[in-house]
Design an enzyme around this catalytic site. Structure first.
Site, mmCIF file in Angstrom:
data_model
loop_
_atom_site.group_PDB
_atom_site.id
_atom_site.type_symbol
_atom_site.label_atom_id
_atom_site.label_comp_id
_atom_site.label_asym_id
_atom_site.label_seq_id
_atom_site.Cartn_x
_atom_site.Cartn_y
_atom_site.Cartn_z
ATOM 1 N N SER A 187 0.764 -0.643 -0.027
ATOM 2 C CA SER A 187 -0.055 -0.037 -0.246
ATOM 3 C C SER A 187 0.675 1.835 0.768
ATOM 4 C CB SER A 187 -0.862 -0.150 0.896
ATOM 5 O OG SER A 187 -1.905 -1.296 1.200
ATOM 6 N N ASP A 190 -10.667 -6.535 0.863
ATOM 7 C CA ASP A 190 -9.611 -5.203 1.508
ATOM 8 C C ASP A 190 -9.018 -6.096 2.571
ATOM 9 O OD1 ASP A 190 -10.376 -1.985 1.662
ATOM 10 O OD2 ASP A 190 -9.649 -3.194 3.356
ATOM 11 N N HIS A 194 -15.031 -0.694 4.721
ATOM 12 C CA HIS A 194 -14.496 0.605 4.667
ATOM 13 C C HIS A 194 -15.582 2.232 4.715
ATOM 14 C CE1 HIS A 194 -10.356 0.764 5.915
ATOM 15 N NE2 HIS A 194 -10.316 0.180 4.728
ATOM 16 N N CYS A 245 -6.835 1.886 2.742
ATOM 17 C CA CYS A 245 -8.721 0.972 1.856
ATOM 18 C C CYS A 245 -8.460 0.185 0.554
ATOM 19 C CB CYS A 245 -9.328 1.755 1.461
ATOM 20 S SG CYS A 245 -11.357 1.181 0.672
#
Length: 616
Positions: free
Chosen positions: A326, A365, A371, A384
């Protein structure tokens, strides 16, 4: 029958004798003339040539090795130096029986098998009156034992020579590197004249990449020798030119803080000054003691390093290639804003999974229940995945690959110590060329969250973060800061080199991504909020978690049930202070788990140490 006496013809015999005498005289005269002609040729016409040959039989040139340049950090802390080191040498001509001498020395100090083998190789190459090293780096106690027993060790001498030493040991093993004995392959590429007296050459790191600066220039001495080649006296001496000293951008206080922050974990950290590209810290843990390699490492010790599961010889900072996870989301988000594929506050619903049309597979996720309604800022702050699955699908792999490469992903940074891996920024063309397969939409989704084929080195992550902090202007990472002559105080600073700016048209897009990254650390919902407590400056950061192995569709990731070496890698990128960046950091903790809980605290300690050092 009557006997008839024949009278001798004395006149005929006299004529024969005279003829022979004349012939012998003429022959002798001819030989004498030839000898005289040869002597005239040698003494007159070839006088200069044979005088030179005669002089060479008596006078010879011996090369003198230059002193290697020193290496210091940016504050003058010595990282590589030359120290006097005692070694024991054996002169075969004076030692008598070599085997008996080796046994006698072995009774006084430790002589290992590889020492004996090296000595045997040198014994075949050198002349018998030359000293051949048996052991290096003798302790004071070993020198004393040899001195006391010198009377029964003919031909055994204790000598002192300058030897490369790395006082920081493992702390700088992967940045400064080390020197080692010249091998046959290196002999073919080195200047045989300039290295005629040199036994060691840079093998890795700064020692290798800046060998031309550090080595210096060979000197010579003209010596008179006897018929056996033994030196009688020195006639003339041209001293060698010492190598240049190097000052690095690396800050040892920062380097030490980083290694301590890792504790027992494995991984890498790179810290860069955004506006110059100066590499402030380059850490790969675990490390190793580079001093082991200077005089030749023992086979057993090398085997332990080579075969260790922790791979201490592997430079993770430059060559470790990890899925960036991420940590790519701020860059993907910036691409989405710039291309108009997303508006800053446009919302996407995150139920905890994402599904392509016509495909039963669910792309999950990290947060099982999702989320909820999520915009770009929230997607970066809370990391997210579903939001970025959708954004990546809209962008397409071609645009993602093009923009990400402008930040340096999939490209060597050009760092001045070399040896770095390229990483991998996949594209449609790459897969067709390498895998001979078409690109699939699902691969775009996982590339958008830094997984799949995508790989990056810690150095690439740090440079991309520095580029983000620097408003899109990339700088070439530089380990070496300045070059200076050992006899001069002035330093020649090496100028930074800028790359092609990332073409982002709207400055508001930079500002939006920066605000989101600040909230990653300084908001209650941020994925790195743990490191935001008790801090008096702002950090812009992003956490990342990279899977080591894939999880089946119907399984859940439970860290407590997974072996340590199969757990996710923890990543974190950051720059600080956010409003005036002085340092950009990338951290990878192998099998560390969560980026916010494991990697981010390492970065926080390093940033704290650096900014505290910068205060008056």
């Amino acid at each position: 029958m009557a006997r008839v006496d024949t009278l001798k013809d004395q006149h005929r015999e006299l004529r024969q004798f005279r003829a022979r005498a004349v012939a012998a005289a003429i022959f002798s005269v001819v030989l004498l003339l030839i000898l005289i002609a040869r002597m005239v040729y040698l003494q007159v016409f070839s006088h200069e040539h044979y005088t030179t040959l005669s002089t060479n039989n008596r006078v010879s040139l011996e090369p003198l090795a230059p002193t290697r340049g020193l290496i210091t950090d940016r504050n003058g802390v010595v990282l590589a130096e030359n120290l006097p080191s005692f070694s024991v040498e054996i002169i075969p001509e004076r030692a008598g029986d070599i085997n008996d001498t080796l046994l006698a020395v072995g009774e006084l100090l430790e002589v290992r098998e590889h020492d004996i083998k090296r000595f045997a190789r040198e014994l075949k190459r050198r002349r018998r009156f030359e000293g051949i090293p048996l052991r290096f780096r003798l302790s004071d106690d070993e020198v004393a034992r040899l001195a006391v027993n010198r009377h029964r060790l003919p031909g055994v001498e204790v000598t002192s020579r300058l030897t490369r030493h790395y006082p920081m040991g493992a702390l700088t093993a992967h940045s400064v590197g080390y020197v080692g004995r010249i091998n046959e392959r290196e002999l073919k590429s080195l200047d045989p004249t300039n290295y005629s007296a040199t036994r060691r050459v840079g093998k890795t790191g700064v020692e290798l990449s800046h060998e031309g600066y550090l080595h210096g220039k060979v000197g010579y001495q003209q010596v008179e020798t006897n018929a056996r080649g033994r030196v009688l006296r020195v006639l003339e001496r041209i001293p060698p030119v010492p190598g240049l000293d190097l000052s690095l951008n690396i800050d040892m206080q920062l380097q030490r803080a980083a290694v301590q922050a890792f504790g027992e974990e494995r991984g890498a950290l790179v810290a860069i000054e955004p506006d110059s590209g100066a590499v402030l810290a380059l850490v790969s843990v675990p490390g190793f003691d580079p001093n082991l390699f200077v005089n030749g490492i023992a086979p057993k010790a090398y085997a332990e390093l080579r075969d260790s599961r922790d791979q201490p010889l592997f430079n993770r900072a430059l060559r470790g290639q990890y899925p960036p996870g991420s940590t790519t989301k701020p860059f993907i988000g910036l691409v989405g804003l710039e291309t108009g594929e997303v508006e800053p506050y446009e919302r996407v619903h995150c139920p905890g999974w994402y599904q392509l049309q016509g495909d039963d597979h669910r792309y999950r996720d990290w947060k099982k229940l999702g989320h909820g309604e999520t915009n770009l800022g929230k997607a970066i702050i809370e990391s997210c995945d579903v939001y970025f699955y959708d954004l990546s699908l809209n962008l397409g792999i071609d645009r993602i690959s093009e923009y990400m490469r402008r930040f340096g992903f999939g490209l060597a940074s050009g760092i001045d110590i070399g040896g770095e891996a390229d990483g991998l920024m996949p594209s449609r063309e790459w897969k067709r060329r390498v895998k001979r397969e078409p690109w699939f939409p699902g691969e775009t989704l996982i590339t958008g969250i830094g997984q799949g084929f995508m790989l990056a080195t810690p150095l690439q992550l740090a440079r991309a973060t520095a580029t983000l902090a620097n408003g899109g202007v990339p700088q070439q990472p530089m380990v070496v800061r300045a070059v200076s002559h050992p006899d001069q105080d002035d330093m020649g600073l090496l100028a930074p080199s800028s790359g092609e700016p990332v073409p982002i048209e709207d400055p508001d897009h930079w500002a939006f991504i920066r605000r989101a990254m600040i909230k990653v650390v300084h908001s209650g919902a941020g994925s790195a909020r743990r490191i935001g407590h008790g801090i008096d400056y702002t950090i812009a950061g992003k956490t990342g978690t990279a899977q080591v192995f894939s999880i089946a569709q119907d399984e859940e990731y439970d860290e407590s049930e997974i072996a340590k070496r199969l757990r996710d890698h923890a990543l974190f990128i950051a720059y600080a202070p956010a409003d005036d960046p002085k340092i950009a950091v990338a951290v990878v903790v192998e099998n560390g788990g969560g980026g916010g809980s494991v990697a981010a605290p390492v970065a926080r300690q390093v940033i704290d140490a650096y900014l505290k050092e910068q205060q008056p």
